[in-house]
Design a protein around this motif. Structure first.
Motif, PDB file in Angstrom:
ATOM      1  N   ARG A 152      27.161  67.823  34.725  1.00 59.07           N
ATOM      2  CA  ARG A 152      27.041  68.967  35.621  1.00 59.07           C
ATOM      3  C   ARG A 152      27.216  68.485  37.053  1.00 59.07           C
ATOM      4  NH1 ARG A 152      22.027  68.991  38.231  1.00 59.07           N
ATOM      5  NH2 ARG A 152      20.475  67.563  37.300  1.00 59.07           N
ATOM      6  N   ALA A 153      27.638  69.406  37.902  1.00 52.41           N
ATOM      7  CA  ALA A 153      27.739  69.111  39.327  1.00 52.41           C
ATOM      8  C   ALA A 153      26.384  69.337  39.981  1.00 52.41           C
ATOM      9  CB  ALA A 153      28.790  69.999  39.979  1.00 52.41           C
ATOM     10  N   LEU A 195      34.200  66.855  33.778  1.00 54.60           N
ATOM     11  CA  LEU A 195      32.972  67.049  33.002  1.00 54.60           C
ATOM     12  C   LEU A 195      33.220  66.882  31.503  1.00 54.60           C
ATOM     13  CD1 LEU A 195      31.426  70.094  34.894  1.00 54.60           C
ATOM     14  CD2 LEU A 195      30.708  67.702  35.015  1.00 54.60           C
ATOM     15  N   ARG A 223      23.707  70.458  42.722  1.00 50.86           N
ATOM     16  CA  ARG A 223      23.707  71.605  43.639  1.00 50.86           C
ATOM     17  C   ARG A 223      23.773  71.087  45.063  1.00 50.86           C
ATOM     18  NH1 ARG A 223      19.255  76.539  43.711  1.00 50.86           N
ATOM     19  NH2 ARG A 223      20.287  77.770  45.373  1.00 50.86           N
ATOM     20  N   SER A 242      26.514  65.117  28.251  1.00 52.03           N
ATOM     21  CA  SER A 242      26.942  66.324  28.958  1.00 52.03           C
ATOM     22  C   SER A 242      26.934  66.025  30.457  1.00 52.03           C
ATOM     23  CB  SER A 242      26.026  67.520  28.648  1.00 52.03           C
ATOM     24  OG  SER A 242      24.708  67.260  29.086  1.00 52.03           O
ATOM     25  N   LEU A 287      28.975  64.422  40.455  1.00 49.40           N
ATOM     26  CA  LEU A 287      28.808  64.885  39.082  1.00 49.40           C
ATOM     27  C   LEU A 287      27.827  63.953  38.375  1.00 49.40           C
ATOM     28  CD1 LEU A 287      32.532  65.666  38.135  1.00 49.40           C
ATOM     29  CD2 LEU A 287      30.817  67.199  39.165  1.00 49.40           C
ATOM     30  N   THR A 299      37.546  69.964  37.897  1.00 49.32           N
ATOM     31  CA  THR A 299      36.150  69.566  37.696  1.00 49.32           C
ATOM     32  C   THR A 299      35.765  69.664  36.230  1.00 49.32           C
ATOM     33  OG1 THR A 299      35.585  70.344  39.925  1.00 49.32           O
ATOM     34  CG2 THR A 299      33.768  70.069  38.364  1.00 49.32           C
ATOM     35  N   GLU A 300      36.248  70.710  35.553  1.00 55.26           N
ATOM     36  CA  GLU A 300      35.952  70.855  34.121  1.00 55.26           C
ATOM     37  C   GLU A 300      36.561  69.706  33.323  1.00 55.26           C
ATOM     38  OE1 GLU A 300      33.954  72.951  32.588  1.00 55.26           O
ATOM     39  OE2 GLU A 300      33.406  73.705  34.575  1.00 55.26           O
TER      40      GLU A 300
END
Length: 477
Positions: free
Chosen positions: A381-382, A436, A384, A379, A373, A432-433
């Motif tokens: 994000r994971a 984040l 790709r 902010s 992450l 995961t959220e």
């Protein structure tokens, strides 16, 4: 059975109602214990279950004996209250059913003056002897015993007849039909008016099933204790192996040293709620010979010494190949081949990152593992993920490699699968959220150690079903 020595003392008969109440209580308790016994699942590999079942068997046998004794007590009550062997009273007296109706108690008396011997019908059944064959004389009783038990009977009878001592002991007999039974014998001498021994009476109780149940309890308990000791030893070895293999550094680590764009690294291991569940989770960070840095986390299936030793093998191989300059993608392929050919096959997931501080570029690969992450500017994000299946899942698997350019102040979080476990309330994506959602707090953090502390506060509260690792790397300016 009261001694003949005190036969002149009138016995106080028990109240019929009180005996009936005891019989009913025994019958009810026996049924409840038997229900627990039937519900106890016995597995050859479950020492705890075998021990519990053996205890239930022992309790049932003892309650059978108690029910039989109470039934005999009731049969001895005055006429009008005696059992006739049928109806509800008979059912109450034999709460255990057909098994409890087996004869287990008999009596005998040997007259030393007339050589007359009297055996109860039950004693003939215990010895497996026909009444037509007659009772066994006292001096021939030892012939029915195991040879090693004969001296015990001889000493007890001699002490009783010569010294007037009561008999209380156990021995094994071999019946005429070849069955071996364990008997408990209690008896006393009967004295004449001159104080000399005139006869000897004894009560024999067949305790074979009781002793068998006690032996089963003892053996299953010993087996359970041995398994616990083995489990404790394996747990200690797994902990020692884990501590020896995981990085020795605590707190924050700077990689590489004295370089702009270096990483501030911190990590934490979160144990499972059950201390026995030492798993194969790992984390590591080290400086490579060319000035770049290695970051990795991973997990092997299983628990205990096997998982810890497998983790040690994988982490050692990963460190060696990284030090040799092998790129993350090909490195994963070699780890897959190593796990596939190991003596103890398992599955594993991992992520391997190589950071170049001069270019601030992260090259990374993964094998069925949650992607890193990236947190930037409040902010997150994971990343790709490139192609990559679980380690050990398939032969000759190819693993892709991706690159990500980092900026000063970026925070990178690597974690093993169990950090955000699935549950009824939360799925993996929810976990995961939750990670984040820590982005605003990460941007205000002063160090990687502060970020790790935030993750532990969020996910380390409460009991965990499995262990987990988290590694945080913060890019310097």
């Amino acid at each position: 059975m009261p001694s003949h020595l005190f036969a002149d003392r009138p016995a106080q008969p028990p109240e019929p109602g009180s005996v009936d109440a005891l019989i009913s209580q025994t019958r009810r308790l026996r049924g409840e214990v038997d229900a627990v016994r039937r519900d106890t699942i016995v597995d050859e590999d479950d020492a705890q279950g075998r021990w519990q079942r053996a205890l239930c068997d022992l309790a049932v046998h003892q309650l059978d004996d108690l029910g039989r004794h109470l039934g005999q007590l009731k049969e001895g009550l005055p006429a009008g209250h005696a059992l006739d062997g049928s109806g509800e009273d008979a059912a109450v007296a034999d709460p255990a059913g057909p098994e409890a109706q087996q004869t287990r108690i008999g009596s005998a008396e040997w007259d030393l003056l007339t050589d007359e011997v009297n055996w109860s019908e039950e004693l003939f059944q215990i010895f497996g002897r026909s009444p037509e064959a007659g009772p066994i004389p006292l001096d021939e009783l030892g012939s029915s015993l195991f040879s090693e038990d004969q001296p015990l009977l001889t000493s007890m009878v001699t002490a009783c007849l010569v010294d007037g001592k009561p008999i209380d002991g156990e021995f094994r007999i071999v019946r005429a039909d070849g069955l071996v039974r364990t008997l408990h014998m209690r008896g006393e001498p009967v004295l004449d008016s001159d104080g000399c021994t005139a006869s000897m009476w004894a009560v024999f109780r067949d305790v074979s099933e009781l002793r068998r149940s006690q032996r089963a309890v003892r053996e299953s308990g010993d087996s359970l204790q041995r398994r616990r000791e083995i489990a404790q030893t394996e747990h200690r070895l797994a902990v020692e192996l884990q501590e020896a293999v995981l990085p020795p550094w605590r707190g924050s680590l700077r990689l590489p040293h004295h370089t702009t764009g270096a990483l501030d690294v911190a990590a934490h291991y979160l144990p499972a709620a059950t201390s026995a569940l030492i798993g194969g989770d790992w984390y590591d960070a080290l400086e490579l010979p060319d000035g770049r840095s290695l970051l990795t986390v991973g997990d092997l299936t299983g628990h205990g010494v096997t998982a810890a030793s497998g983790m040690a093998m994988m982490l050692g191989a990963l460190r060696g190949m990284a030090m040799a300059g092998i790129d993350p993608g090909p490195l994963m392929g070699w780890l897959n081949q190593l796990l596939e050919t190991s003596a103890q096959p398992a599955l594993g997931s991992a992520v391997c990152c190589r950071y170049d501080p001069a270019r601030r570029v992260l090259s990374w690969a993964q094998a069925g593992h949650p992607a890193p992450l990236l947190f930037r500017g409040g902010s997150g994000r994971a990343l790709r993920p490139p192609e990559g299946v679980l380690l050990g899942a398939t032969s000759g698997a190819a693993y892709g490699q991706a690159e990500e350019r980092l900026e000063p102040g970026d925070v990178l979080v690597l974690h093993t699968d169990a950090l955000t476990p699935r549950s009824i309330e939360f799925g993996r994506a929810d976990g995961t959220e939750r990670l984040l959602a820590l982005a605003p707090r990460f941007s205000a953090a002063r160090s990687a150690q502060d970020c790790v502390r935030m993750v532990v506060e969020e996910f380390g509260v409460g009991e965990r079903e499995d262990d987990a690792c988290v590694l945080v790397a913060r890019v310097g300016g």
